[in-house]
Design an enzyme around this catalytic site. Structure first.
Site: not given
Length: 223
Positions: A133, A141-143, A146
């Site tokens: 998601p 860091p998440y983007l 992902a």
């Protein structure tokens, strides 16, 4: 035809729980993996194996997966739906937080897939589904991780095609609080992703691999 078996990560709650329950209703035997017990999920699934492990601990992860295979005899599908949703000022993420997010979002699906591959190959066909998601623009860091996950999907797909194993990514809508719903439309919920998951996992979907399926909808997702 043998009964299909699926491993679902993050099965204790939210999206992982919704996936586990939906797969059981479709006739799958389900093993749920999470950091701790999953009593609510286990209560909703008749043929369920509860696995507890930190995916950073490869030895325990493999031992727990062996429990599921010993119980069910085989494994056909892996659904990597566990994750984390951090937010914070862009460019100000401490290194330890960066590593934690990348470990949960990118490294964990890789390690789970790595542990499951011998069983999928032995089954003669398999499905791997990664859930990535999107996050707020500030969640660097998440983007980043992902994006790495979709890259992992594309890289694994041709490598595993000779074994009859497909690899795809499902991307739900924006996380809660980052998008406004459209008038007359409700926010996205975990159940809205179930039909896409079942389509990707279906044995008849063997020609679909290396793809990212965007199920964004018009409003925020309540995961």
């Amino acid at each position: 035809m043998e009964t299909p078996t699926a491993l679902v990560t993050g099965a204790a709650q939210g999206l992982g729980q919704a996936f586990a329950v939906a797969l059981a209703r479709r006739g799958y035997r389900v093993a749920g993996l999470d950091l701790g017990p999953q009593p609510q999920t286990a209560a909703k699934v008749l043929d369920y194996v509860e696995l507890t492990a930190d995916t950073a601990d490869e030895a325990r992860l493999r031992a727990q997966l062996e429990r599921a295979v010993d119980r069910f005899g085989t494994l056909h599908a892996v659904v990597n739906s566990a994750g984390t949703h951090p937010e914070g000022p862009a460019g100000e993420t401490p290194p330890e937080e960066w590593r934690r997010v990348v470990r949960a979002t990118l490294e964990a699906p890789y390690l789970v897939t790595r542990a499951a591959l011998p069983h999928l190959k032995r089954a003669g066909w398999g499905r791997i589904v990664n859930v990535a998601p999107p996050a707020a623009p500030s969640a660097i860091p998440y983007l980043t991780s992902a994006a790495g996950l979709t890259g992992l999907t594309r890289a694994l797909a041709p490598a595993l095609a000779p074994y009859g194993i497909t690899v795809n990514t499902i991307t739900p809508g924006a996380p809660r609080g980052t998008a406004e719903g459209v008038a007359g439309r409700r926010p996205q919920e975990p159940a809205d992703l179930v039909s896409t998951l079942l389509y990707v996992l279906d044995r008849g979907s063997g020609f679909l691999t290396g793809q990212t399926l965007d199920v964004s909808g018009p409003g925020p997702v309540l995961l």
